[in-house]
Design a protein around this motif. Sequence first.
Motif, PDB file in Angstrom:
ATOM      1  N   ASP A 133       8.670  -0.949  15.747  1.00  0.00           N
ATOM      2  CA  ASP A 133       9.163   0.093  16.646  1.00  0.00           C
ATOM      3  C   ASP A 133       8.058   1.112  16.906  1.00  0.00           C
ATOM      4  OD1 ASP A 133      11.785  -0.859  16.939  1.00  0.00           O
ATOM      5  OD2 ASP A 133      12.361  -0.021  14.986  1.00  0.00           O
ATOM      6  N   PRO A 134       8.167   1.923  17.960  1.00  0.00           N
ATOM      7  CA  PRO A 134       7.162   2.957  18.224  1.00  0.00           C
ATOM      8  C   PRO A 134       6.919   3.820  16.984  1.00  0.00           C
ATOM      9  CG  PRO A 134       8.636   2.786  20.091  1.00  0.00           C
ATOM     10  CD  PRO A 134       9.216   1.906  19.017  1.00  0.00           C
ATOM     11  N   GLY A 135       5.665   4.020  16.615  1.00  0.00           N
ATOM     12  CA  GLY A 135       5.291   4.819  15.456  1.00  0.00           C
ATOM     13  C   GLY A 135       5.294   4.054  14.154  1.00  0.00           C
ATOM     14  N   GLU A 136       5.774   2.837  14.137  1.00  0.00           N
ATOM     15  CA  GLU A 136       5.877   2.062  12.910  1.00  0.00           C
ATOM     16  C   GLU A 136       4.579   1.284  12.649  1.00  0.00           C
ATOM     17  OE1 GLU A 136       9.289  -0.722  10.740  1.00  0.00           O
ATOM     18  OE2 GLU A 136       9.199  -0.568  12.929  1.00  0.00           O
ATOM     19  N   SER A 137       4.316   1.006  11.358  1.00  0.00           N
ATOM     20  CA  SER A 137       3.116   0.279  10.954  1.00  0.00           C
ATOM     21  C   SER A 137       3.480  -0.948  10.129  1.00  0.00           C
ATOM     22  CB  SER A 137       2.161   1.173  10.154  1.00  0.00           C
ATOM     23  OG  SER A 137       1.690   2.250  10.933  1.00  0.00           O
ATOM     24  N   ALA A 138       2.549  -1.890  10.055  1.00  0.00           N
ATOM     25  CA  ALA A 138       2.694  -3.088   9.225  1.00  0.00           C
ATOM     26  C   ALA A 138       1.354  -3.378   8.570  1.00  0.00           C
ATOM     27  CB  ALA A 138       3.147  -4.279  10.067  1.00  0.00           C
ATOM     28  N   LYS A 139       1.405  -4.140   7.467  1.00  0.00           N
ATOM     29  CA  LYS A 139       0.180  -4.484   6.740  1.00  0.00           C
ATOM     30  C   LYS A 139      -0.098  -5.985   6.876  1.00  0.00           C
ATOM     31  CE  LYS A 139       0.433  -0.791   3.277  1.00  0.00           C
ATOM     32  NZ  LYS A 139       0.490  -0.479   1.829  1.00  0.00           N
ATOM     33  N   LEU A 140      -1.333  -6.278   7.267  1.00  0.00           N
ATOM     34  CA  LEU A 140      -1.785  -7.663   7.378  1.00  0.00           C
ATOM     35  C   LEU A 140      -2.774  -7.927   6.252  1.00  0.00           C
ATOM     36  CD1 LEU A 140      -2.100 -10.396   8.866  1.00  0.00           C
ATOM     37  CD2 LEU A 140      -3.886  -9.311  10.255  1.00  0.00           C
ATOM     38  N   LYS A 141      -2.383  -8.788   5.315  1.00  0.00           N
ATOM     39  CA  LYS A 141      -3.260  -9.140   4.204  1.00  0.00           C
ATOM     40  C   LYS A 141      -3.976 -10.445   4.544  1.00  0.00           C
ATOM     41  CE  LYS A 141      -3.389 -10.195  -0.747  1.00  0.00           C
ATOM     42  NZ  LYS A 141      -2.594 -10.394  -2.000  1.00  0.00           N
ATOM     43  N   ILE A 142      -5.293 -10.414   4.402  1.00  0.00           N
ATOM     44  CA  ILE A 142      -6.113 -11.580   4.723  1.00  0.00           C
ATOM     45  C   ILE A 142      -6.877 -11.992   3.477  1.00  0.00           C
ATOM     46  CG2 ILE A 142      -7.943 -12.507   6.186  1.00  0.00           C
ATOM     47  CD1 ILE A 142      -7.266 -10.324   8.218  1.00  0.00           C
ATOM     48  N   GLY A 175     -19.294 -13.254  -5.072  1.00  0.00           N
ATOM     49  CA  GLY A 175     -19.761 -13.182  -6.458  1.00  0.00           C
ATOM     50  C   GLY A 175     -19.273 -14.381  -7.238  1.00  0.00           C
ATOM     51  N   ASP A 176     -18.656 -14.145  -8.382  1.00  0.00           N
ATOM     52  CA  ASP A 176     -18.111 -15.229  -9.201  1.00  0.00           C
ATOM     53  C   ASP A 176     -16.682 -15.592  -8.819  1.00  0.00           C
ATOM     54  OD1 ASP A 176     -20.464 -15.314 -10.649  1.00  0.00           O
ATOM     55  OD2 ASP A 176     -19.769 -13.831 -12.126  1.00  0.00           O
ATOM     56  N   LYS A 177     -16.117 -14.879  -7.872  1.00  0.00           N
ATOM     57  CA  LYS A 177     -14.726 -15.118  -7.495  1.00  0.00           C
ATOM     58  C   LYS A 177     -14.620 -16.249  -6.477  1.00  0.00           C
ATOM     59  CE  LYS A 177     -13.263 -10.320  -8.257  1.00  0.00           C
ATOM     60  NZ  LYS A 177     -12.632  -9.120  -7.641  1.00  0.00           N
ATOM     61  N   GLU A 178     -13.493 -16.934  -6.499  1.00  0.00           N
ATOM     62  CA  GLU A 178     -13.228 -18.029  -5.560  1.00  0.00           C
ATOM     63  C   GLU A 178     -12.489 -17.544  -4.322  1.00  0.00           C
ATOM     64  OE1 GLU A 178     -14.206 -21.236  -5.435  1.00  0.00           O
ATOM     65  OE2 GLU A 178     -15.511 -20.681  -7.103  1.00  0.00           O
ATOM     66  N   GLU A 179     -11.943 -16.329  -4.378  1.00  0.00           N
ATOM     67  CA  GLU A 179     -11.232 -15.791  -3.226  1.00  0.00           C
ATOM     68  C   GLU A 179     -11.357 -14.278  -3.196  1.00  0.00           C
ATOM     69  OE1 GLU A 179      -6.656 -15.304  -4.265  1.00  0.00           O
ATOM     70  OE2 GLU A 179      -7.346 -17.365  -4.654  1.00  0.00           O
ATOM     71  N   LYS A 180     -11.280 -13.724  -1.988  1.00  0.00           N
ATOM     72  CA  LYS A 180     -11.308 -12.271  -1.824  1.00  0.00           C
ATOM     73  C   LYS A 180     -10.306 -11.893  -0.750  1.00  0.00           C
ATOM     74  CE  LYS A 180     -14.308  -9.509  -2.834  1.00  0.00           C
ATOM     75  NZ  LYS A 180     -15.388  -8.489  -2.858  1.00  0.00           N
ATOM     76  N   SER A 181      -9.658 -10.732  -0.949  1.00  0.00           N
ATOM     77  CA  SER A 181      -8.609 -10.296  -0.025  1.00  0.00           C
ATOM     78  C   SER A 181      -8.860  -8.879   0.452  1.00  0.00           C
ATOM     79  CB  SER A 181      -7.238 -10.369  -0.705  1.00  0.00           C
ATOM     80  OG  SER A 181      -6.923 -11.690  -1.091  1.00  0.00           O
ATOM     81  N   GLY A 182      -8.297  -8.576   1.615  1.00  0.00           N
ATOM     82  CA  GLY A 182      -8.341  -7.242   2.166  1.00  0.00           C
ATOM     83  C   GLY A 182      -7.152  -7.035   3.087  1.00  0.00           C
ATOM     84  N   THR A 183      -6.940  -5.777   3.491  1.00  0.00           N
ATOM     85  CA  THR A 183      -5.759  -5.449   4.302  1.00  0.00           C
ATOM     86  C   THR A 183      -6.154  -4.675   5.556  1.00  0.00           C
ATOM     87  OG1 THR A 183      -4.346  -5.365   2.336  1.00  0.00           O
ATOM     88  CG2 THR A 183      -3.535  -4.270   4.317  1.00  0.00           C
ATOM     89  N   ILE A 184      -5.526  -5.051   6.677  1.00  0.00           N
ATOM     90  CA  ILE A 184      -5.646  -4.343   7.945  1.00  0.00           C
ATOM     91  C   ILE A 184      -4.280  -3.738   8.267  1.00  0.00           C
ATOM     92  CG2 ILE A 184      -6.029  -4.570  10.428  1.00  0.00           C
ATOM     93  CD1 ILE A 184      -8.597  -4.919   8.993  1.00  0.00           C
ATOM     94  N   VAL A 185      -4.252  -2.462   8.643  1.00  0.00           N
ATOM     95  CA  VAL A 185      -2.998  -1.812   9.007  1.00  0.00           C
ATOM     96  C   VAL A 185      -2.840  -1.865  10.529  1.00  0.00           C
ATOM     97  CG1 VAL A 185      -1.664   0.320   8.975  1.00  0.00           C
ATOM     98  CG2 VAL A 185      -3.087  -0.298   6.997  1.00  0.00           C
ATOM     99  N   ILE A 186      -1.661  -2.320  10.962  1.00  0.00           N
ATOM    100  CA  ILE A 186      -1.348  -2.428  12.388  1.00  0.00           C
ATOM    101  C   ILE A 186      -0.308  -1.359  12.723  1.00  0.00           C
ATOM    102  CG2 ILE A 186      -0.496  -3.925  14.224  1.00  0.00           C
ATOM    103  CD1 ILE A 186      -1.180  -6.300  12.308  1.00  0.00           C
ATOM    104  N   THR A 187      -0.574  -0.552  13.737  1.00  0.00           N
ATOM    105  CA  THR A 187       0.346   0.520  14.129  1.00  0.00           C
ATOM    106  C   THR A 187       0.705   0.394  15.608  1.00  0.00           C
ATOM    107  OG1 THR A 187      -0.632   2.001  12.488  1.00  0.00           O
ATOM    108  CG2 THR A 187       0.709   3.012  14.213  1.00  0.00           C
ATOM    109  N   ASN A 188       1.974   0.631  15.911  1.00  0.00           N
ATOM    110  CA  ASN A 188       2.434   0.654  17.297  1.00  0.00           C
ATOM    111  C   ASN A 188       2.446   2.089  17.794  1.00  0.00           C
ATOM    112  OD1 ASN A 188       3.622   0.316  19.790  1.00  0.00           O
ATOM    113  ND2 ASN A 188       5.644  -0.231  18.989  1.00  0.00           N
ATOM    114  N   GLN A 189       1.518   2.437  18.673  1.00  0.00           N
ATOM    115  CA  GLN A 189       1.436   3.783  19.220  1.00  0.00           C
ATOM    116  C   GLN A 189       2.039   3.868  20.626  1.00  0.00           C
ATOM    117  OE1 GLN A 189      -2.787   4.743  18.941  1.00  0.00           O
ATOM    118  NE2 GLN A 189      -2.464   5.690  16.931  1.00  0.00           N
ATOM    119  N   GLY A 190       2.754   2.836  21.027  1.00  0.00           N
ATOM    120  CA  GLY A 190       3.330   2.816  22.361  1.00  0.00           C
ATOM    121  C   GLY A 190       4.744   3.350  22.421  1.00  0.00           C
TER     122      GLY A 190
END
Length: 354
Positions: A309-318, A268-283
């Motif tokens: 660690d097992p069961g832990e999550s992290a957020k990846l912002k792009i 649109g009129d914006k010069e940048e756009k962001s979003g987030t992917i959640v990464i989880t370790n299920q091992g």
Amino acid sequence: MNKHFILTAVLAAAALGAQAQRITAKHKVIDCGNVGYEQPVTAKFELRNKGNDLLISQVRTSCGCTVVDYPKTIITRGNDFTVNVTFDARQLGHFEKEVAIYSNASNSPVYLKMRGVVVEQVEDFKGKYPYTLGNVQTDCNDIEFDDVNVGDRPVKVVHMLNSSSQSVSPVVMHLPSYLSATVSPTTIAPGRSGVVTISLNSMKLHDYGLTQSSVYLGMYHGDKVSDDKEISVSAVLLPDFKNLSETQRQNSPQLKLSANSLELGSFGDKEEKSGTIVITNQGKSKLDISSLQMFTSALKVRLNKSKLDPGESAKLKITAYKRHLKTARSKPRVLMITNDPEHAKVVIHVNVKQ
């Protein structure tokens, strides 16, 4: 030992060395590309006499199927001359023919070589050439070596068409140590096509993950490097998990993403756009995201934690940038290299409309 004898010997050796350099060739090896069966092909070698008066005394060929046409008279200092080598293509397959030029320039001959492939019928590339590199059109200006394992030697081909009114002798410039390139044919006439073959030696890649570089397609040896001749090259080297035991695999980390692609909609009129992917370790063991890279500078990423660690999550912002995406050659993607054997390479596609 007599000093006069030593000086004489040195001067004689220097003279012989100077003589050995009297003949120079624009190309000592000429690749003729694909040649039609029973269609004689001629390689035109352009040479220069950089010494005193030159006289070619003898020419020897590697087989009777090769005929050589060369100057029979004296070639004066500084003058150019040509040696035409014609091969009678009566056998299908690869050929390589050598010619030895003997002259008064040196006791050793100058060797010239022509090579190519004899095919039943020469067929031109049927695809399109949407990119301009120097004086030629190409079918791509971006090469990707995906999923490379240590020891692999993958090859990519760039098709090109000489759209200019002059013959060109393309050469690939600024090759990094892990890449090699050949051009066929050596000289491309106006309106004719050729190929650049680029090979990757994975043993010379230093790190797992993404390695990027740029090479340049010059129109002749010594051509200048410029942005309009650039071919971007990327390679993704994968970690090696072949020797893991079954127990190690069962106890390994297991990566899961909240989404395999990031949908950002329209700028649109914006010069940048962001979003987030959640990464989880299920091992069952710690997940290590050892590399996080972008295929294009139009993206920026931020990961709040790289070891989970097992069961832990992290957020990846792009974050995607509109201005940079307009000139990006590669599709916007994020690459992760992890210690999960089933997800050693993870690619997140970023979809955004201009």
